[in-house]
Design a protein around this motif. Structure first.
Motif, mmCIF file in Angstrom:
data_model
loop_
_atom_site.group_PDB
_atom_site.id
_atom_site.type_symbol
_atom_site.label_atom_id
_atom_site.label_comp_id
_atom_site.label_asym_id
_atom_site.label_seq_id
_atom_site.Cartn_x
_atom_site.Cartn_y
_atom_site.Cartn_z
ATOM 1 N N ARG A 200 0.830 -1.220 0.000
ATOM 2 C CA ARG A 200 0.000 0.000 0.000
ATOM 3 C C ARG A 200 0.857 1.259 0.000
ATOM 4 O O ARG A 200 0.479 2.277 -0.561
ATOM 5 N N TRP A 201 1.998 1.191 0.702
ATOM 6 C CA TRP A 201 2.927 2.319 0.742
ATOM 7 C C TRP A 201 4.232 1.933 0.056
ATOM 8 O O TRP A 201 4.663 0.778 0.107
ATOM 9 N N GLU A 202 4.858 2.933 -0.547
ATOM 10 C CA GLU A 202 6.173 2.748 -1.150
ATOM 11 C C GLU A 202 7.249 2.827 -0.069
ATOM 12 O O GLU A 202 7.122 3.596 0.889
ATOM 13 N N LEU A 203 8.308 2.052 -0.228
ATOM 14 C CA LEU A 203 9.453 2.101 0.683
ATOM 15 C C LEU A 203 10.703 2.519 -0.079
ATOM 16 O O LEU A 203 11.000 1.981 -1.145
ATOM 17 N N VAL A 204 11.420 3.493 0.471
ATOM 18 C CA VAL A 204 12.717 3.915 -0.048
ATOM 19 C C VAL A 204 13.720 3.808 1.088
ATOM 20 O O VAL A 204 13.469 4.290 2.200
ATOM 21 N N ARG A 205 14.859 3.181 0.820
ATOM 22 C CA ARG A 205 15.903 3.041 1.831
ATOM 23 C C ARG A 205 17.048 4.002 1.528
ATOM 24 O O ARG A 205 17.447 4.143 0.374
ATOM 25 N N MET A 206 17.572 4.635 2.573
ATOM 26 C CA MET A 206 18.733 5.502 2.448
ATOM 27 C C MET A 206 19.842 4.994 3.368
ATOM 28 O O MET A 206 19.591 4.684 4.533
ATOM 29 N N GLU A 207 21.057 4.926 2.829
ATOM 30 C CA GLU A 207 22.212 4.472 3.620
ATOM 31 C C GLU A 207 22.792 5.655 4.392
ATOM 32 O O GLU A 207 23.885 6.145 4.115
ATOM 33 N N THR A 208 22.035 6.107 5.362
ATOM 34 C CA THR A 208 22.464 7.229 6.190
ATOM 35 C C THR A 208 21.740 7.152 7.519
ATOM 36 O O THR A 208 21.003 6.202 7.781
ATOM 37 N N GLY A 209 21.962 8.170 8.369
ATOM 38 C CA GLY A 209 21.374 8.172 9.696
ATOM 39 C C GLY A 209 20.035 8.873 9.759
ATOM 40 O O GLY A 209 19.429 9.216 8.736
ATOM 41 N N HIS A 210 19.594 9.117 10.970
ATOM 42 C CA HIS A 210 18.227 9.571 11.241
ATOM 43 C C HIS A 210 17.957 11.020 10.819
ATOM 44 O O HIS A 210 16.800 11.434 10.772
ATOM 45 N N TRP A 211 19.002 11.763 10.508
ATOM 46 C CA TRP A 211 18.836 13.174 10.141
ATOM 47 C C TRP A 211 19.349 13.407 8.716
ATOM 48 O O TRP A 211 20.331 14.132 8.509
ATOM 49 N N PRO A 212 18.701 12.836 7.700
ATOM 50 C CA PRO A 212 19.230 12.896 6.330
ATOM 51 C C PRO A 212 19.210 14.285 5.720
ATOM 52 O O PRO A 212 19.927 14.535 4.760
ATOM 53 N N MET A 213 18.402 15.189 6.257
ATOM 54 C CA MET A 213 18.420 16.564 5.732
ATOM 55 C C MET A 213 19.756 17.246 6.007
ATOM 56 O O MET A 213 20.122 18.202 5.326
ATOM 57 N N PHE A 214 20.501 16.732 6.982
ATOM 58 C CA PHE A 214 21.852 17.229 7.251
ATOM 59 C C PHE A 214 22.912 16.345 6.597
ATOM 60 O O PHE A 214 23.836 16.843 5.955
ATOM 61 N N SER A 215 22.767 15.032 6.765
ATOM 62 C CA SER A 215 23.821 14.121 6.316
ATOM 63 C C SER A 215 23.810 13.887 4.807
ATOM 64 O O SER A 215 24.871 13.730 4.196
ATOM 65 N N ARG A 216 22.625 13.859 4.190
ATOM 66 C CA ARG A 216 22.520 13.572 2.756
ATOM 67 C C ARG A 216 21.438 14.448 2.117
ATOM 68 O O ARG A 216 20.457 13.928 1.574
ATOM 69 N N PRO A 217 21.601 15.772 2.157
ATOM 70 C CA PRO A 217 20.511 16.636 1.670
ATOM 71 C C PRO A 217 20.194 16.466 0.194
ATOM 72 O O PRO A 217 19.021 16.495 -0.201
ATOM 73 N N ARG A 218 21.221 16.297 -0.634
ATOM 74 C CA ARG A 218 20.957 16.139 -2.071
ATOM 75 C C ARG A 218 20.236 14.836 -2.358
ATOM 76 O O ARG A 218 19.304 14.787 -3.175
ATOM 77 N N GLU A 219 20.659 13.772 -1.680
ATOM 78 C CA GLU A 219 20.006 12.484 -1.883
ATOM 79 C C GLU A 219 18.563 12.527 -1.391
ATOM 80 O O GLU A 219 17.648 12.006 -2.049
ATOM 81 N N LEU A 220 18.339 13.161 -0.261
ATOM 82 C CA LEU A 220 16.975 13.275 0.254
ATOM 83 C C LEU A 220 16.120 14.098 -0.697
ATOM 84 O O LEU A 220 14.962 13.739 -0.969
ATOM 85 N N ALA A 221 16.659 15.194 -1.208
ATOM 86 C CA ALA A 221 15.911 16.004 -2.179
ATOM 87 C C ALA A 221 15.544 15.182 -3.401
ATOM 88 O O ALA A 221 14.436 15.306 -3.943
ATOM 89 N N ARG A 222 16.458 14.338 -3.844
ATOM 90 C CA ARG A 222 16.176 13.489 -5.006
ATOM 91 C C ARG A 222 15.062 12.497 -4.690
ATOM 92 O O ARG A 222 14.169 12.260 -5.529
ATOM 93 N N VAL A 223 15.085 11.927 -3.491
ATOM 94 C CA VAL A 223 14.020 11.007 -3.082
ATOM 95 C C VAL A 223 12.681 11.724 -3.074
ATOM 96 O O VAL A 223 11.656 11.197 -3.553
ATOM 97 N N LEU A 224 12.642 12.937 -2.540
ATOM 98 C CA LEU A 224 11.401 13.706 -2.497
ATOM 99 C C LEU A 224 10.932 14.074 -3.894
ATOM 100 O O LEU A 224 9.726 14.017 -4.205
ATOM 101 N N ASP A 225 11.869 14.454 -4.747
ATOM 102 C CA ASP A 225 11.545 14.782 -6.129
ATOM 103 C C ASP A 225 10.902 13.575 -6.826
ATOM 104 O O ASP A 225 9.893 13.691 -7.522
#
Length: 231
Positions: A200-225
């Motif tokens: 019912r829901w999509e799952l996306v995994r990121m190889e980073t920690g709990h605060w991805p807006m700091f640790s992986r902002p570009r990758e998180l932006a791409r996931v949101l996009d």
């Protein structure tokens, strides 16, 4: 173009998205980073959990946003999930970023072993202070990023953690993506685990920690996009 309203978790505010917002805007999206009541520049505003739900609904309605993707990180998944059903056909999708999800009649603290947080609330006048720097170790954060989270973070209003969620419909009715940050563990909170498992829901995994807006902002932006294309 998708219209995003992004909400960070405990202690954080709109500033937590400073590196994500430009990436999304460069991709052609409209983005609004929201500070919840009781935090940062709004720390003098009394807040319970339903206050935070209303903060999100009010932002969408004030800006007359349509085709909205609501993004909730950590604690903020709880009010974001409730707000999602309240904005009706304005909603395009919800993205839960390594977050808790609302369960009708249960609080944020009811969803996991939380005696240490309840003790902290009792010892600190009903607020939850930001964590110590050492507690952010192993989460893919630089010392500078940890310092900013700790220094700029605001003690989190306890009522938002102890008030129960209110849902009129099952979470399965929401079009949703769950982003799991694997350095924080690979288990999803209930009932997100069942909704992802059932497709019912999509799952996306990121190889980073709990605060991805700091640790992986570009990758998180791409996931949101990419989530916007599924809306």
């Amino acid at each position: 173009m998708t219209r995003f309203v992004v909400v960070a978790g405990a202690w954080l505010a709109a500033w937590a998205w400073d590196e994500v917002v430009p990436e999304l805007r460069e991709a052609g999206h409209e983005v609004h980073a929201l500070t919840l009541s009781g935090l940062a520049e709004r720390q003098d505003v009394p807040a319970g959990q339903q206050t935070h739900v209303q903060d999100i609904v009010d932002e969408v309605e004030r800006l007359d946003l349509r085709d909205v993707v609501l993004v909730g990180h950590s604690y903020a998944g709880v009010p974001v999930g409730q707000a999602a059903e309240l904005i009706g056909d304005r909603l395009a999708r919800v993205v839960f970023v390594d977050s808790n999800v609302p369960v009708d009649g249960k609080s944020f603290l009811d969803s996991f072993p939380s005696d240490h947080i309840r003790k902290s609330l009792a010892e600190n006048g009903g607020v939850w202070p930001p964590l110590d720097p050492a507690d952010y170790a192993g989460q893919d954060l630089t010392d500078e990023q940890i310092a900013r989270i700790v220094t700029d973070g605001t003690p989190h209003p306890g009522a938002t953690l102890t008030e129960p969620a209110v849902l009129a419909r099952p979470l399965a009715d929401l079009p949703a993506t769950y982003v799991k940050c694997l350095l924080d563990g690979d288990e999803l909170p209930a009932p997100a685990d069942e909704l992802v498992g059932s497709g019912r829901w999509e799952l996306v995994r990121m190889e980073t920690g709990h605060w991805p807006m700091f640790s992986r902002p570009r990758e998180l932006a791409r996931v949101l996009d990419e989530s916007a294309t599924r809306s």
